[in-house]
Write a protein that holds these residues in place. Sequence first.
Motif, PDB file in Angstrom:
ATOM      1  N   LYS A 101      11.744  18.018  12.101  1.00 52.52           N
ATOM      2  CA  LYS A 101      10.315  18.834  11.789  1.00 52.52           C
ATOM      3  C   LYS A 101       9.490  18.056  12.268  1.00 52.52           C
ATOM      4  O   LYS A 101       8.159  18.605  12.124  1.00 52.52           O
ATOM      5  N   GLY A 102       9.190  16.974  12.249  1.00 54.88           N
ATOM      6  CA  GLY A 102       8.017  16.035  12.385  1.00 54.88           C
ATOM      7  C   GLY A 102       8.222  14.696  12.324  1.00 54.88           C
ATOM      8  O   GLY A 102       9.456  13.862  12.369  1.00 54.88           O
ATOM      9  N   ALA A 103       6.970  14.044  11.714  1.00 54.35           N
ATOM     10  CA  ALA A 103       7.196  12.327  11.520  1.00 54.35           C
ATOM     11  C   ALA A 103       6.310  12.038  10.285  1.00 54.35           C
ATOM     12  O   ALA A 103       5.341  12.725  10.092  1.00 54.35           O
ATOM     13  N   THR A 104       6.607  11.005   9.688  1.00 52.65           N
ATOM     14  CA  THR A 104       5.953  10.550   8.555  1.00 52.65           C
ATOM     15  C   THR A 104       5.564   8.855   8.787  1.00 52.65           C
ATOM     16  O   THR A 104       6.720   8.205   9.094  1.00 52.65           O
ATOM     17  N   ALA A 105       4.339   8.640   8.792  1.00 51.79           N
ATOM     18  CA  ALA A 105       4.105   7.253   8.933  1.00 51.79           C
ATOM     19  C   ALA A 105       3.453   6.586   7.609  1.00 51.79           C
ATOM     20  O   ALA A 105       2.542   7.126   7.495  1.00 51.79           O
ATOM     21  N   THR A 106       3.611   5.315   7.535  1.00 51.10           N
ATOM     22  CA  THR A 106       2.856   4.663   6.196  1.00 51.10           C
ATOM     23  C   THR A 106       2.609   3.158   6.887  1.00 51.10           C
ATOM     24  O   THR A 106       3.445   2.585   7.516  1.00 51.10           O
ATOM     25  N   ALA A 107       1.378   3.008   6.311  1.00 47.50           N
ATOM     26  CA  ALA A 107       0.851   1.683   6.777  1.00 47.50           C
ATOM     27  C   ALA A 107      -0.184   1.050   5.706  1.00 47.50           C
ATOM     28  O   ALA A 107      -0.791   1.622   5.023  1.00 47.50           O
ATOM     29  N   LYS A 108       0.062  -0.466   5.640  1.00 49.66           N
ATOM     30  CA  LYS A 108      -0.882  -1.058   4.490  1.00 49.66           C
ATOM     31  C   LYS A 108      -1.377  -2.232   5.307  1.00 49.66           C
ATOM     32  O   LYS A 108      -0.517  -3.202   5.620  1.00 49.66           O
ATOM     33  N   PHE A 109      -2.639  -2.488   5.456  1.00 50.44           N
ATOM     34  CA  PHE A 109      -3.351  -3.485   6.153  1.00 50.44           C
ATOM     35  C   PHE A 109      -4.833  -3.646   5.893  1.00 50.44           C
ATOM     36  O   PHE A 109      -5.204  -2.992   4.901  1.00 50.44           O
ATOM     37  N   GLU A 110      -5.444  -4.823   6.218  1.00 52.28           N
ATOM     38  CA  GLU A 110      -6.682  -5.002   5.870  1.00 52.28           C
ATOM     39  C   GLU A 110      -7.771  -4.958   7.084  1.00 52.28           C
ATOM     40  O   GLU A 110      -7.256  -5.109   8.417  1.00 52.28           O
ATOM     41  N   VAL A 111      -8.847  -4.764   6.616  1.00 49.38           N
ATOM     42  CA  VAL A 111      -9.866  -4.511   7.741  1.00 49.38           C
ATOM     43  C   VAL A 111     -11.222  -5.592   7.423  1.00 49.38           C
ATOM     44  O   VAL A 111     -11.557  -5.472   6.320  1.00 49.38           O
ATOM     45  N   ASP A 112     -11.711  -6.162   8.361  1.00 47.83           N
ATOM     46  CA  ASP A 112     -12.563  -7.074   8.467  1.00 47.83           C
ATOM     47  C   ASP A 112     -13.784  -6.294   8.575  1.00 47.83           C
ATOM     48  O   ASP A 112     -14.235  -5.963   9.726  1.00 47.83           O
ATOM     49  N   ARG A 113     -14.724  -5.901   7.433  1.00 52.66           N
ATOM     50  CA  ARG A 113     -15.887  -4.964   7.609  1.00 52.66           C
ATOM     51  C   ARG A 113     -16.868  -5.639   8.525  1.00 52.66           C
ATOM     52  O   ARG A 113     -17.926  -4.952   9.137  1.00 52.66           O
ATOM     53  N   THR A 114     -16.926  -7.077   8.560  1.00 49.50           N
ATOM     54  CA  THR A 114     -18.015  -7.552   9.252  1.00 49.50           C
ATOM     55  C   THR A 114     -17.906  -7.584  10.894  1.00 49.50           C
ATOM     56  O   THR A 114     -18.928  -7.786  11.604  1.00 49.50           O
TER      57      THR A 114
END
Length: 207
Positions: A160-173
Amino acid sequence: MKVVKNLMVVALAALVSVSAIAGGGKKGTVAAAPVALKVDTKASTFNWLGKKVTGEHNGTIGIQSGSLVVNGGKLQGGEFTIDMKSIKCLDLTDAGYNAKLIGHLTTPDFFDVAKYPTANLKIKKATSKGNGNYDVTGDLTINGVTQPITFPAVVTVDTKGATATAKFEVDRTKFGSKYASKSFFDTIGDKMINDNFQVDVKIVAAK
């Protein structure tokens, strides 16, 4: 006549070899083709968490559009557009404080939403580690600045399709947001806001 017959044998052998290569070396095998699955923006979620010395705040941002590209049951690529105008804070129940925080987050101090109303993530490479686990590498664009990023993700692909999960950090600077950053202001004290903010994403895509 013998020469003609030999030429026919050589030609037939060449044709069989080409067919085998095109079919992956197996008779009747058809090479998989990449398929772009459209992101279901209502079923997908984008949560954020920002921390500072005196506490933290969390909220959501809407996914405007996007796609996941799969090939042979595996993630191959994708691209997502984030609606920065939709940023919300979930932990502040006081309407006044909530509006004040969101108002500040949408200024050039953090995310210059008036000038850059969307952010974008383009997947350039997805390396399978087995059991649906991937190392995803792509280009992240925020405030008009593009930086490379790599993060772990879990992807499930079915008919039917796909499901993706991710948890990570982004440096705003890295994207021009230096407000109250200890990396740039040594005397900021207890007003310091962490450079990194956490992103927790779930992408649901269908054919």
